[in-house]
Design an enzyme around this catalytic site. Structure first.
Site, short mmCIF file in Angstrom:
data_model
loop_
_atom_site.label_atom_id
_atom_site.label_comp_id
_atom_site.label_asym_id
_atom_site.label_seq_id
_atom_site.Cartn_x
_atom_site.Cartn_y
_atom_site.Cartn_z
N SER A 228 -44.93 -32.31 45.00
CA SER A 228 -44.94 -32.21 43.26
C SER A 228 -45.04 -30.96 42.66
CB SER A 228 -44.90 -33.85 42.58
OG SER A 228 -46.14 -33.86 42.24
N ASP A 229 -44.18 -29.96 41.62
CA ASP A 229 -45.16 -30.23 40.40
C ASP A 229 -45.57 -30.81 39.60
OD1 ASP A 229 -46.18 -28.15 38.99
OD2 ASP A 229 -44.12 -27.05 37.91
N TRP A 230 -47.38 -30.31 39.25
CA TRP A 230 -48.68 -31.33 38.87
C TRP A 230 -47.77 -32.03 37.11
CZ3 TRP A 230 -49.24 -29.09 42.78
CH2 TRP A 230 -50.39 -28.84 43.49
N ALA A 232 -45.25 -34.26 38.23
CA ALA A 232 -43.99 -34.36 38.09
C ALA A 232 -43.63 -35.95 38.93
CB ALA A 232 -43.02 -33.03 38.54
#
Length: 817
Positions: A228-230, A232
């Site tokens: 995941s993006d941080w 997300a």
């Protein structure tokens, strides 16, 4: 989605079967801001992630451990050279190995859908084919050294406004042909990790999206890890999707609820096993498992700085030239270099991709070195009002009197938790082991020796409350409110300043006590603050007049302009495409005083150039990395060829841009243009840009010969369509030609773009040399998405070859059967 794990080596499956349920759940959430968990009893060490894609910072944001800063992604794509891109990836792999990094969070392969996108410096192009081919080369170069690439942000994160929540509405055909296509190219090149984005597509947040299963893991056969993006990952339910790893850790919704969800049968354990299998495979690939293959040594590519210079030269685009350039390495000229960007260039965009290099070659440095027989001077011309860090050469540690900056982190009782010497007044903690989460105050102290007599503007950038003293007297007390997401408030903080009286050469003591605003738990160990000054407190018109007067006496004027962190940075989109501040006025004043004016534009994406017809030459340096000044000097002198060609259309007027708005309406951003993005949209609209996609001049001339193609081609077969032509260097010096191939349907067709880039090749040759060029057009580039597959429509296909999307002198038609 299928819950059966993809094929795995029996050893890895056996290791997973040794894990307890709690251990498996623990593996799919990060252990820290930048690392995964270790399970030593099965020989699994932690894996470390680092931001990219133009440098590898490592776990700690610290100028005492500098990183190589390559030119921005848009500059790399402007080279149109997959071999150079692969070398860039290999250089970064070496940096990663030195820092113990296993996964580089790059390349960024979202598209330049609108020039207002604030993060385009970190992405390649408006075109899906050029983006995909560039991404594939980057992935191959990085992973050849056993360091994982992580193409991002899957998918639709093509702008920054409301990026955490915006719902992208895009038709299925455009989704596959345009926005997913670069990711498919990166996956088919072997990418080991893909990052899912914050936004939604079709109403579903990407960490829960069915697109992670199909086409990513199904049709494309991706066997790697979806990270995941941080922050997300927002729900335990997302664990039932094809999302594999939630970052950062150790907190998060999976850490808090996934074990119970699997135990209760809400999340199938076989789905969890698939995630663990993928993480173990990644660990084996990067050498994080005992008994597995060792990580290969990075191939030798020589000096990383040399590669940075080469990329800067190869990405530098000569947009216009009336014959003034090149100046010649032995020129004996009076040259005035104008602009703040000449001495304080933006070498990279703002945000999570930022690295701190050990040195920066400024444009002034590079011009002075390359034109040694000339007399080169600098005038400021105009300055922006942003707080810049203090010049390290002008500050000392007030405690020891030696070089450096004294930094203390203090608890709520003003007791020091950390007391250290730093090398810069621009400070960022984003993860790492500094006790930022436990501190309430950051104290930054220096003895600063001003270069000029006052007035001067001093201040700070950082979200929170700050008090600045000068020789013990409070000169500024202010609260700075956040702009955008909390991450952006750390990485690109807004600032404030005040005017003070100082004397040149007389040291003063500056002390900033800064209390950051309350941070989310996931960002508890993240703070950004800068103690600094505004470059000039003088009235802009006075500075512009002084620059024009100096330019009138010079043989040549070089004006360096560009965007700032307020215009281009992660987390915010651009309000307009104008250069910030008074830079347009500066260019016009200098050009009026001296017609032999060269303008150098430093930006990550298009800006308006209303003065372009008033100057002798325009060069686009992008964000040129730490060695950009050297490359610029060499190109101006003519020691090197300007090798860049535009990866994105540059508009003459903002009103002409066919896809402009990035502002969601009621949380929705509608990609109503379909497949007509970038140059495709420009051709459909009929508007004329300042400079078209693919454009770029060199210092020689070229002639393209007859295009040879077969009369017919079975585009449904496995083989490519091969075309051939000859390119002759008709000038008097060696040069570079980027030969571009575009396809169109003479009779139109169901939603086809007016013209699509389907191939290209870089040709380098000496004067008078004719080179035969063969280019293969792959079957997929001739197909359109229909339903769950790809369809090739039979009939005539027009192929055009030339040096930009509008400079296509040679045509041929092939019948698709």
């Amino acid at each position: 989605m299928t819950t059966e794990p993809v094929l795995r080596a029996p050893r890895l499956v056996a290791l997973r079967e040794e894990l307890t349920l709690a251990e498996k759940v623990g593996l799919v959430t990060g252990a820290t801001m930048w690392s995964t968990r270790e399970v030593s009893r099965i020989g699994l060490r932690r894996m470390t992630f680092s931001d990219g894609p133009s440098g590898v910072r490592g776990e700690v944001w610290d100028e005492r451990r500098p990183s190589l800063c390559l030119p921005s992604a848009s500059a790399l794509a402007a080279s149109w050279d997959p071999g150079l891109v692969a070398r860039a990836g290999t250089v970064l792999a070496g940096q990663a190995v030195e820092r113990g990094v296993d996964v580089v969070l790059g390349p960024t392969i979202n598209l330049h859908r609108s020039p207002r996108g604030g993060r385009h410096f970190e992405a390649y192009s408006e075109d899906p084919f050029l983006t995909g081919r560039t991404a594939a080369a980057y992935v191959a170069g990085l992973q050849a050294a056993g360091v994982a690439a992580c193409p991002k942000h899957f998918v639709g994160n093509d702008s920054e406004t409301e990026r955490q929540t915006v719902d992208i509405r895009v038709g299925d055909r455009a989704l596959h042909e345009v926005y997913l296509a670069p990711f498919e190219a990166a996956v088919r090149a072997g990418a080991w990790v893909v990052m899912s984005s914050y936004n939604r597509v079709g109403g579903t947040t990407m960490t829960e999206s069915p697109l992670l299963a199909e086409p990513l893991k199904g049709e494309w056969g991706f066997d790697g890890v979806v990270v995941s993006d941080w922050t997300a990952v927002r729900s335990v339910a997302s664990a039932s999707a094809a999302q594999d790893l939630a970052m950062p850790g150790p907190a998060g919704v999976w850490a808090e609820g996934l074990l119970d969800a699997v135990t209760a049968g809400v999340v199938d354990e076989r789905v969890l096993d698939d995630k663990v299998d993928r993480l173990l495979l990644l660990a084996a690939r990067v050498g994080a498992l005992d008994g597995g293959p060792a990580r290969p040594a990075p191939p030798s590519v020589g000096d990383g700085r040399a590669t940075a210079r080469e990329i800067a030269r190869e990405g530098l685009v000569l947009l216009d030239n009336d014959g003034l350039l090149p100046l010649g390495p032995d020129a004996d000229l009076d040259i005035v270099v104008v602009g703040q960007a000449a001495v304080h260039p933006r070498i990279q965009g703002g945000g999570s991709a930022t690295v701190v290099p050990d040195r920066v070659v400024t444009p002034l440095d590079g011009i002075t070195a390359a034109l040694r027989r000339s007399r080169v001077t600098h005038v400021l011309g105009a300055a922006n009002d942003q707080v810049q860090p203090l010049d390290p050469d002008r500050v000392t540690d007030p405690v020891t009197g030696g070089p450096g900056v004294r930094v203390r982190l203090l608890d709520e009782h003003d007791r020091p938790l950390l007391d250290e010497l730093r090398h810069t007044t621009a400070l960022t903690w984003f993860g790492g082991d500094a006790p930022v989460a436990r501190s309430s105050t950051v104290e930054v102290s220096v003895r600063w020796t001003p270069r000029d007599d006052g007035p001067a503007r001093v201040g700070f950038a950082g979200v929170g409350d700050g008090r600045l003293t000068l020789d013990g007297a409070t000169v500024l007390r202010a609260r700075v409110e956040p702009e955008g997401h909390p991450i952006e408030s750390v990485l690109v903080p807004p600032g404030t300043s005040t005017e003070v009286e100082v004397r040149a050469g007389v040291p003063v003591e500056l002390v900033l006590r800064f209390r950051p605003s309350e941070r989310k738990e996931s960002l508890a160990n993240a703070t950004g603050v800068t103690l600094g000054a505004v470059t000039s407190a003088q009235e802009p018109r006075r500075l512009i007049a002084e620059a024009a007067q100096r330019a009138a006496r010079a043989d040549v004027a070089v004006v360096c302009v560009g965007t700032d962190a307020g215009a281009e940075a992660e987390g915010r989109d651009r309000r307009d495409l104008s250069l910030p501040g008074h830079q347009d006025e500066l260019v016009r004043a200098v050009a009026a005083a001296n017609p032999r004016t060269v303008v150098v534009v430093g930006s990550g994406a298009p800006v308006l150039t209303p003065w372009r017809d008033e100057v002798a030459a325009v060069l686009l340096s992008w964000f040129a990395g730490q060695e950009g000044g050297t490359a610029l000097g060499e190109v101006l002198a003519g020691v090197a060829e300007p090798g860049g060609r535009l990866p994105t259309t540059w508009p003459a007027a903002e009103a002409d841009v066919p896809v402009l708005d990035v502002r969601p309406v009621d949380g929705v951003l509608d990609y109503a243009e379909g497949v007509h993005v970038g140059h495709r949209g420009w051709l459909r609209s009929g508007a004329a840009p300042a400079w078209p996609f693919g454009h770029g001049l060199g210092y020689t001339t070229w002639e393209v010969g007859e295009l040879r193609v077969p009369e017919s081609h079975d585009a449904r077969g496995p083989g490519p369509l091969r075309l051939a032509t000859a390119v002759t260097n008709t000038g008097d010096r060696p040069g570079k030609c980027v030969l571009q191939v575009y396809a169109s349907r003479p009779a139109g067709g169901p939603g086809y773009p007016a013209r699509a880039l389907v191939g290209y090749a870089v040709v380098r040759s000496g004067p008078g040399v004719t080179t035969t060029v063969e280019i293969d057009v792959e079957p997929r580039e001739l197909a359109r998405r229909a339903g769950d597959g790809w369809v090739v429509d039979p009939g005539p296909l027009c192929l055009a070859v030339g040096r930009s999307v509008t400079d296509l002198p040679v045509h041929a038609t092939v019948e698709l059967v």
